[in-house]
Design an enzyme around this catalytic site. Sequence first.
Site, short mmCIF file in Angstrom:
data_model
loop_
_atom_site.label_atom_id
_atom_site.label_comp_id
_atom_site.label_asym_id
_atom_site.label_seq_id
_atom_site.Cartn_x
_atom_site.Cartn_y
_atom_site.Cartn_z
N LYS A 1 0.84 -1.23 -0.13
CA LYS A 1 -0.04 0.13 0.08
C LYS A 1 0.77 1.21 0.02
O LYS A 1 1.67 1.19 0.79
CB LYS A 1 -0.78 -0.07 1.37
CG LYS A 1 -2.42 0.56 1.16
CD LYS A 1 -2.86 0.10 2.43
CE LYS A 1 -4.47 0.81 2.46
NZ LYS A 1 -5.19 0.43 3.61
O1 G3P Z 1 -8.79 1.37 3.98
C1 G3P Z 1 -8.63 2.75 4.56
C2 G3P Z 1 -9.37 2.78 5.64
O2 G3P Z 1 -8.74 2.36 6.73
C3 G3P Z 1 -9.53 4.34 6.02
O3 G3P Z 1 -10.82 4.52 6.81
O4 G3P Z 1 -12.25 5.05 8.68
O5 G3P Z 1 -9.90 5.59 8.78
O6 G3P Z 1 -11.33 6.69 7.03
P1 G3P Z 1 -11.09 5.52 7.98
#
Ligand code: G3P
Length: 309
Positions: free
Chosen positions: A125
């Site tokens: 990633k």
């Molecule tokens: O895969 C990306 C994700 O983990 C981001 O999510 O909930 O931190 O916006 P969030």
Amino acid sequence: MLRPEEIPAHIGLRRTVMDETTPTPADKNLKHPAEKAPRVFADTGTIDEIRPLLDAGIIDGVTTNPTLLKRAGASSWDMAKKMMKDIVKLLDPYPVSLELIELTKDKMIIQAEELASYGSNVVIKVPVGGYQAVDSSFDKHTGLKVLNVLWKKNIKTNATLIFNSAQALWAARAGATYVSPFLGRLADYLYKHDEVEMPVGNSLYYMEDHRGKKENTKVHNTAYVAAGGARKNAGIRLIHEISVIFSNYEIKTEILAASFRNDVQVQESLLCGADILTVPAPILMRVADHPLTEEGFKAFNEDSKAFEK
Ligand code: G3P
């Protein structure tokens, strides 16, 4: 929920371009009925959240990031690496995205090779941008350069922190296997700033307020409209935009919708052309529940007692 007339028509075209996700083994006569179905990943660093979803066949991949690993209890990079290795082993052969934490090209490539050695199912990633936000002396195009080098080295990549379709296109051109648009964060940001006066753009549009009340209909500028119009849908519209572009140009980089906030976003991102969804475990555990299924099953179970001897 999207109205039927808002559902884009291009998705069929995109699915024909993409590889099978559930191929039928050569020895089977019955062809798998969902050979080009979208895939579902768990977005977590917590192995105990992954196991039940994997056992039920709900997920066929995992995505992690430094925040999720910290939340799962990692307090050092060594600990995080151990947790990532365990997840990679458990998921094999399904893909697991592991995020780089180095910030300069050469170090990122070395780190990518180390993480990729954990298993052939590892996907690296790579943040698509933001490097100069950390240190203004950094190269702002580091992410794109790393994606391109890793493509040349046959290492699969996931370009993360995508917030517009240009970023998605640049990442695809650099060779990214997946792009991860953060639909929830985008919707959160735009929703939060909903009442803020926008600078005037080139064109003005009347847009119905996101609460759907006529009296709240306002004039908005092009920046508002380009961001998705009704702001609560902005993240979904981003998925839609990327999938139209990728379909039109037959780009095989997979659209990995990420940053889910609720169950409706899961269904809407499927309607808009996401190839993969990476969803937090609590949403995945409940999204296919329905009170009428429960009520119906209880009634069938009750009536089946009449057959007992
Ligand atoms: O895969 C990306 C994700 O983990 C981001 O999510 O909930 O931190 O916006 P969030």
